[in-house]
Motif scaffolding. Structure first.
Motif, short mmCIF file in Angstrom:
data_model
loop_
_atom_site.label_atom_id
_atom_site.label_comp_id
_atom_site.label_asym_id
_atom_site.label_seq_id
_atom_site.Cartn_x
_atom_site.Cartn_y
_atom_site.Cartn_z
N LEU A 19 9.79 76.78 42.84
CA LEU A 19 8.55 77.20 42.59
C LEU A 19 7.38 76.28 42.87
O LEU A 19 6.05 76.94 43.17
CB LEU A 19 7.99 77.57 41.10
CG LEU A 19 9.14 78.56 40.28
CD1 LEU A 19 9.27 78.72 38.99
CD2 LEU A 19 8.84 79.84 40.89
N THR A 20 7.57 75.05 42.90
CA THR A 20 6.41 74.14 43.10
C THR A 20 6.66 73.65 44.49
O THR A 20 5.63 72.93 45.03
CB THR A 20 6.44 72.77 42.10
OG1 THR A 20 7.66 72.18 42.37
CG2 THR A 20 6.17 73.36 40.68
N ASN A 49 1.53 70.62 36.42
CA ASN A 49 1.20 71.77 37.20
C ASN A 49 0.41 72.66 36.03
O ASN A 49 0.25 73.85 36.03
CB ASN A 49 2.44 72.64 37.46
CG ASN A 49 2.97 72.22 38.85
OD1 ASN A 49 2.29 72.48 39.87
ND2 ASN A 49 3.95 71.44 38.68
N VAL A 76 6.76 79.05 31.90
CA VAL A 76 7.05 79.17 33.60
C VAL A 76 6.67 80.42 34.16
O VAL A 76 6.10 80.46 35.07
CB VAL A 76 8.49 78.68 33.81
CG1 VAL A 76 8.81 78.78 35.11
CG2 VAL A 76 8.56 77.23 33.17
N HIS A 79 3.04 81.25 34.01
CA HIS A 79 2.09 80.50 35.07
C HIS A 79 2.25 80.95 36.59
O HIS A 79 1.52 80.86 37.28
CB HIS A 79 2.50 78.89 34.77
CG HIS A 79 1.64 78.03 35.32
ND1 HIS A 79 2.02 77.50 36.69
CD2 HIS A 79 0.47 77.56 35.46
CE1 HIS A 79 0.99 76.69 37.32
NE2 HIS A 79 0.02 76.66 36.35
N PHE A 80 3.55 80.96 36.68
CA PHE A 80 4.07 81.39 38.10
C PHE A 80 4.03 82.64 38.74
O PHE A 80 4.61 82.76 39.78
CB PHE A 80 5.45 80.52 38.58
CG PHE A 80 5.24 78.98 38.36
CD1 PHE A 80 4.60 78.27 39.73
CD2 PHE A 80 5.86 78.23 37.63
CE1 PHE A 80 4.50 76.96 39.68
CE2 PHE A 80 5.68 76.98 37.60
CZ PHE A 80 5.11 76.29 38.65
#
Length: 82
Positions: A19-20, A49, A76, A79-80
């Motif tokens: 994801l990052t 993040n 998570v 946010h993503f």
């Protein structure tokens, strides 16, 4: 089982790496200390993040606390999301 799979932190780290796009340090080993450090590293990336984890600790995830683990995963996802 989601709760058992996330206990050692390696799958959580792998998810966050995807994801990052960052490489996250993992500790190898089967002791509780290694699991706590892996989950802690993942939680530090989440904080970097700007993902707020209120009242969720690495102990909760390693212990398999259902409510806290689901709260972490939901944070998570929220946010993503694309």
């Amino acid at each position: 089982d989601l709760f058992n799979d996330l206990k050692d932190g390696t799958i959580l780290i792998a998810l966050l790496e995807v994801l990052t796009g960052k490489k996250i340090k993992r500790e190898r080993g089967n002791m509780r200390l290694h699991h706590l450090n892996n989950v802690n590293n993942a939680m530090m990336i989440l904080e970097e993040n700007d993902i707020r984890l209120i009242n969720i600790s690495n102990n909760d995830i390693v212990d398999g606390n259902h409510k806290m683990t689901l709260g972490l995963i939901w944070s998570v996802i929220a946010h993503f999301q694309v």
